[in-house]
Design a protein around this motif. Sequence first.
Motif, PDB file in Angstrom:
ATOM      1  N   GLY A  21      15.433  22.881  11.421  1.00  0.00           N
ATOM      2  CA  GLY A  21      15.083  21.682  12.165  1.00  0.00           C
ATOM      3  C   GLY A  21      15.652  21.957  13.795  1.00  0.00           C
ATOM      4  N   ASN A  87      15.836  16.812   9.638  1.00  0.00           N
ATOM      5  CA  ASN A  87      17.204  17.194   9.883  1.00  0.00           C
ATOM      6  C   ASN A  87      17.653  16.108  10.585  1.00  0.00           C
ATOM      7  N   GLU A 165      25.754  32.916  14.556  1.00  0.00           N
ATOM      8  CA  GLU A 165      24.622  33.318  15.434  1.00  0.00           C
ATOM      9  C   GLU A 165      23.511  32.424  15.646  1.00  0.00           C
ATOM     10  N   GLY A 168      21.425  26.053  18.941  1.00  0.00           N
ATOM     11  CA  GLY A 168      21.868  24.501  18.916  1.00  0.00           C
ATOM     12  C   GLY A 168      23.368  24.448  19.062  1.00  0.00           C
ATOM     13  N   ILE A 233      15.587  29.773   9.042  1.00  0.00           N
ATOM     14  CA  ILE A 233      15.164  30.536  10.193  1.00  0.00           C
ATOM     15  C   ILE A 233      14.770  29.135  10.987  1.00  0.00           C
ATOM     16  N   ILE A 238      10.050  29.271  17.131  1.00  0.00           N
ATOM     17  CA  ILE A 238       9.824  29.112  18.445  1.00  0.00           C
ATOM     18  C   ILE A 238       8.414  29.527  19.013  1.00  0.00           C
ATOM     19  N   PHE A 329      18.054  25.567  23.926  1.00  0.00           N
ATOM     20  CA  PHE A 329      19.012  26.142  22.827  1.00  0.00           C
ATOM     21  C   PHE A 329      18.303  27.353  22.272  1.00  0.00           C
ATOM     22  N   GLY A 331      19.146  30.814  19.102  1.00  0.00           N
ATOM     23  CA  GLY A 331      19.765  31.518  18.428  1.00  0.00           C
ATOM     24  C   GLY A 331      20.205  32.909  19.097  1.00  0.00           C
TER      25      GLY A 331
HETATM   26  C1  LIG Z   1      16.138  25.072  19.770  1.00  0.00           C
HETATM   27  C2  LIG Z   1      16.866  24.591  18.785  1.00  0.00           C
HETATM   28  C3  LIG Z   1      17.139  23.572  18.620  1.00  0.00           C
HETATM   29  C4  LIG Z   1      18.070  22.993  17.347  1.00  0.00           C
HETATM   30  N1  LIG Z   1      18.149  21.685  17.081  1.00  0.00           N
HETATM   31  C5  LIG Z   1      18.984  21.405  15.771  1.00  0.00           C
HETATM   32  C6  LIG Z   1      19.097  20.063  15.412  1.00  0.00           C
HETATM   33  O1  LIG Z   1      18.397  19.123  16.185  1.00  0.00           O
HETATM   34  N2  LIG Z   1      19.810  19.819  14.384  1.00  0.00           N
HETATM   35  C7  LIG Z   1      20.340  20.825  13.727  1.00  0.00           C
HETATM   36  O2  LIG Z   1      21.138  20.577  12.648  1.00  0.00           O
HETATM   37  N3  LIG Z   1      20.317  22.019  13.965  1.00  0.00           N
HETATM   38  C8  LIG Z   1      19.513  22.492  15.009  1.00  0.00           C
HETATM   39  N4  LIG Z   1      19.364  23.712  15.297  1.00  0.00           N
HETATM   40  C9  LIG Z   1      20.077  24.877  14.588  1.00  0.00           C
HETATM   41  C10 LIG Z   1      18.696  25.147  13.507  1.00  0.00           C
HETATM   42  O3  LIG Z   1      18.459  24.314  12.938  1.00  0.00           O
HETATM   43  C11 LIG Z   1      19.183  26.412  12.540  1.00  0.00           C
HETATM   44  O4  LIG Z   1      20.015  26.290  11.750  1.00  0.00           O
HETATM   45  C12 LIG Z   1      19.823  27.795  13.305  1.00  0.00           C
HETATM   46  O5  LIG Z   1      19.342  27.754  14.609  1.00  0.00           O
HETATM   47  C13 LIG Z   1      19.682  28.925  12.597  1.00  0.00           C
HETATM   48  O6  LIG Z   1      19.481  30.147  13.424  1.00  0.00           O
HETATM   49  P1  LIG Z   1      18.348  30.964  14.222  1.00  0.00           P
HETATM   50  O7  LIG Z   1      17.836  30.148  15.184  1.00  0.00           O
HETATM   51  O8  LIG Z   1      19.115  32.217  14.512  1.00  0.00           O
HETATM   52  O9  LIG Z   1      17.235  31.334  12.989  1.00  0.00           O
HETATM   53  C14 LIG Z   1      18.394  24.111  16.482  1.00  0.00           C
HETATM   54  C15 LIG Z   1      18.414  25.386  16.612  1.00  0.00           C
HETATM   55  C16 LIG Z   1      17.593  25.906  17.945  1.00  0.00           C
HETATM   56  C17 LIG Z   1      17.425  27.271  18.229  1.00  0.00           C
END
Ligand SMILES: Cc1cc2nc3c(=O)[nH]c(=O)nc-3n(C[C@H](O)[C@H](O)[C@H](O)COP(=O)(O)O)c2cc1C
Length: 359
Positions: A21, A87, A165, A168, A233, A238, A329, A331
Amino acid sequence: MRIPSLVIGDLKAAIPIVQGGMGVGISRSGLAGAVANCGGIGVISSVQIGFDDPDFEKNSEAANQRALRKHIRRAKEISPNGIIGLNIMVAVNNYDATARIAVEEGIDLIISGAGLPMSLPGLVEGSNTKIAPIVSSGKAAKVICKMWDKKHNRIPDLIVVEGPEAGGHLGYSLDDLNNDNKDLAQIVIEVIEEIKPYEEKYGRKIPVVAGGGVYTGKDVAKYLKLGAAGVQIATRFIATEECDADIKYKMEYLKCKKEDIEIVVSPVGMPGRAIKNVFMKNIKKKSENEKISRCYNCLKPCNPKDTPYCISKALINSVNGNVDQGLLFTGSNGYRLNKIVKVKDLIDEIITECEKEAE
Ligand SMILES: Cc1cc2nc3c(=O)[nH]c(=O)nc-3n(C[C@H](O)[C@H](O)[C@H](O)COP(=O)(O)O)c2cc1C
């Protein structure tokens, strides 16, 4: 290796990929529906989901609730047979109401992190909605299983392990993040170990998915071999056509280099990972906090009187393409994105790579 399906009770995702999410507005019905259509689990982010509703500035709560229903319905229209999750961050102020609406709309799964989702089992009681906490340690997985077992006679249907890694907000101290003290593989093994007594007590497996820096099919194979049932992931999605954000937002990731990604402390006091863009540089230069003229009352730990900036406003600017005024935000692998593709092509690529890996 042959790609397994991800089984969560009576739900079966043909592809063991949960799309993480992403708020605000980065994963709504467009992205979640597309992922679900390919056999993965599409996840809508609930936070400020009604940001583009005409009524949002006047009554954000009502706008968010309307938009939540709309996006759950739309995702299910895009993917009538797919699995759609929501989420909800534990840190949001309207947590209970959001979960109840999602259950009313027949959401398949609720995933909750940024805190321990202690009340979640009670909120889905009597429904078929599955529940999944996000944890960053074996200890957190054990605490949740223990509390849910004791208070609700229930264990998680799925556990998402989010490593350092990820993008958010992150569930680690700055010290752990700066010193590479934690490793996703190690935490996945810890979690699998800690939940065993609860799996035995309830006579069923709790599937564990690994997230945070998972990028290629080779990465997916690595975590499957370790005993994970799948992966989460986010960042890779994005750079897809179906991602719900403005194209100017997506382009910032294509432009970004490795050295542009840094750990930041968000206004809510938690560390997070973001792109060092114009917005972030300006925030650092300012000696005074931004004057908050409108508080959206979004996150419990935020106090509008002493926050350096409004995180809702900064994230809404981003999704709308106002990137120089927005928080981006990401990763740790965000700099590897180099083209915008269709969700189906991305998933096919990851699966093909994963299947090439030896058992
Ligand atoms: C732009 C962005 C926004 C995110 N927003 C949320 C969120 O609203 N709630 C949440 O639990 N995690 C959030 N996350 C974390 C992701 O759900 C995810 O678990 C994590 O980024 C996985 O790693 P990856 O981006 O390297 O694949 C966000 C991640 C990104 C990159």
